[in-house]
Scaffold this motif. Sequence first.
Motif, mmCIF file in Angstrom:
data_model
loop_
_atom_site.group_PDB
_atom_site.id
_atom_site.type_symbol
_atom_site.label_atom_id
_atom_site.label_comp_id
_atom_site.label_asym_id
_atom_site.label_seq_id
_atom_site.Cartn_x
_atom_site.Cartn_y
_atom_site.Cartn_z
ATOM 1 N N THR A 122 0.837 -1.192 0.000
ATOM 2 C CA THR A 122 0.000 0.000 0.000
ATOM 3 C C THR A 122 0.877 1.249 0.000
ATOM 4 O O THR A 122 2.046 1.202 0.410
ATOM 5 N N PRO A 123 0.335 2.386 -0.437
ATOM 6 C CA PRO A 123 1.104 3.626 -0.352
ATOM 7 C C PRO A 123 1.604 3.912 1.059
ATOM 8 O O PRO A 123 2.737 4.363 1.244
ATOM 9 N N LYS A 124 0.768 3.641 2.058
ATOM 10 C CA LYS A 124 1.205 3.907 3.437
ATOM 11 C C LYS A 124 2.403 3.036 3.808
ATOM 12 O O LYS A 124 3.360 3.512 4.451
ATOM 13 N N LEU A 139 5.554 4.395 2.103
ATOM 14 C CA LEU A 139 6.076 5.627 2.701
ATOM 15 C C LEU A 139 6.996 5.332 3.884
ATOM 16 O O LEU A 139 7.922 6.102 4.154
ATOM 17 N N VAL A 140 6.749 4.245 4.570
ATOM 18 C CA VAL A 140 7.575 3.901 5.729
ATOM 19 C C VAL A 140 9.026 3.700 5.320
ATOM 20 O O VAL A 140 9.958 3.974 6.090
ATOM 21 N N HIS A 141 9.256 3.261 4.078
ATOM 22 C CA HIS A 141 10.611 2.961 3.616
ATOM 23 C C HIS A 141 11.241 4.109 2.847
ATOM 24 O O HIS A 141 12.320 3.952 2.270
ATOM 25 N N LEU A 163 -2.671 11.131 2.356
ATOM 26 C CA LEU A 163 -2.664 10.251 1.178
ATOM 27 C C LEU A 163 -3.907 10.460 0.320
ATOM 28 O O LEU A 163 -3.829 10.466 -0.915
ATOM 29 N N GLU A 164 -5.051 10.638 0.949
ATOM 30 C CA GLU A 164 -6.288 10.875 0.192
ATOM 31 C C GLU A 164 -6.182 12.153 -0.623
ATOM 32 O O GLU A 164 -6.584 12.207 -1.789
ATOM 33 N N GLN A 165 -5.627 13.194 -0.031
ATOM 34 C CA GLN A 165 -5.484 14.462 -0.747
ATOM 35 C C GLN A 165 -4.363 14.388 -1.777
ATOM 36 O O GLN A 165 -4.479 14.967 -2.868
ATOM 37 N N HIS A 166 -3.294 13.677 -1.476
ATOM 38 C CA HIS A 166 -2.202 13.529 -2.431
ATOM 39 C C HIS A 166 -2.656 12.768 -3.671
ATOM 40 O O HIS A 166 -2.124 12.971 -4.767
ATOM 41 N N ARG A 189 4.372 7.978 -7.957
ATOM 42 C CA ARG A 189 4.957 7.519 -6.692
ATOM 43 C C ARG A 189 4.518 6.108 -6.315
ATOM 44 O O ARG A 189 5.308 5.318 -5.816
ATOM 45 N N PHE A 190 3.251 5.805 -6.530
ATOM 46 C CA PHE A 190 2.705 4.585 -5.950
ATOM 47 C C PHE A 190 2.209 3.582 -6.979
ATOM 48 O O PHE A 190 1.780 2.483 -6.605
#
Length: 376
Positions: free
Chosen positions: A41-43, A46-48, A208-211, A220-221
């Motif tokens: 997932t995008p979330k 992002l952690v990495h 993330l919703e707004q991005h 990005r994703f």
Amino acid sequence: MSTSQRSSQLPGEPLFAELPKPSQTPVTVVSPMMALPPAVTPKQRLVHYSADDWEEFIYEWVMSLKEAGYVDVVGMGGSNDRGADIAAFLTPAKTDGRWHCYQCKHYDKPLVPSSAYPEILKIHSAVAEQQYRVLPERYVFVAPKLGGSLVQLLAKPSALKAGFLEWATKSSARLAQEYPGGLLERALHRARASTFSCFEAGNLDIILEQHASTPHHVRRFGTPLPDRPARETTPAQHAPEEARYVQQLLHVYGEKWGCSTVSPEEAAAHPKAGRNLQNQREAFYRAEQLRLFARDSVPDGTFESLQEAVFSGVVEVEEDDFPTGWARLKAVLAAARDMQLGTNVLLQVVDPDDRKGICHQLANVDRLTWVQGAEQ
């Protein structure tokens, strides 16, 4: 074997029945389908991220916050960011007026109060030194992981203020060396006068919703593109910005059917030229719609890259010898329809009319010509 089982066996009967012989037909053993690993997932992605990638992602998000009314957004991160990684200005006065601050933190562990307090001190010291005239109206901590204790403090400004001042008192000896010349005292004086209501936590789900509404999200994703708007009706009146490709088509119709090369109305009234002109205009406007869709959905240059791919694939066809401009037009449009266009992300939503329309966009700037040597 029990006695009763033995007694039921007839004399001379084999103890075990003879098994049937295996079939001579080969048996193919099919392994069960392996389950695909769950999509990242995008979330999770992002952690990495690196700290720089995280800050760039947050900058993209802040730039998309049109409803906030920002007149400018500036990345200020670095070794001497003075407590502000990204500054968003609400007036032309910038940090001399109303502004918002976004502080980007990307750690392996959740962000905790002891990591936030030094940033709070930085922003107060920057105001004490008049680096910024006023504190930002909003100071948002944005991190992929926020510790529960910090989230709770940010939700209760009075508790955040008390925790900060307690930390500053315990660390005063060290902090006095980092903020010499009375700067620590001036910064803490401002902090004591502050309500701490400007400090808040960024919500990653909302970010993330707004991005996702920005042109950067797909890159990005790798998420699917949003649906394109429904096909719009082609305007009945010719617009000035389509004059050149229409003129090129008029030369085609004049050569093939003797239509006027200067009057679109005459061509439109012709039973065959009129139908073809309408089809080509619909394709042109379809490609224009794709261009506008790309502007809002994918990074800059993506649509232009698609145009270049189409041009590269058809230009050698256009350069071939043809008996008529009609034959050249048909050959180029067929090549555009059938060609492979690589891996451009817009191919998820491209249809045949887009490909034809891109050819007319190219003809509109004379990169493609249907009737060679026709009067321009």
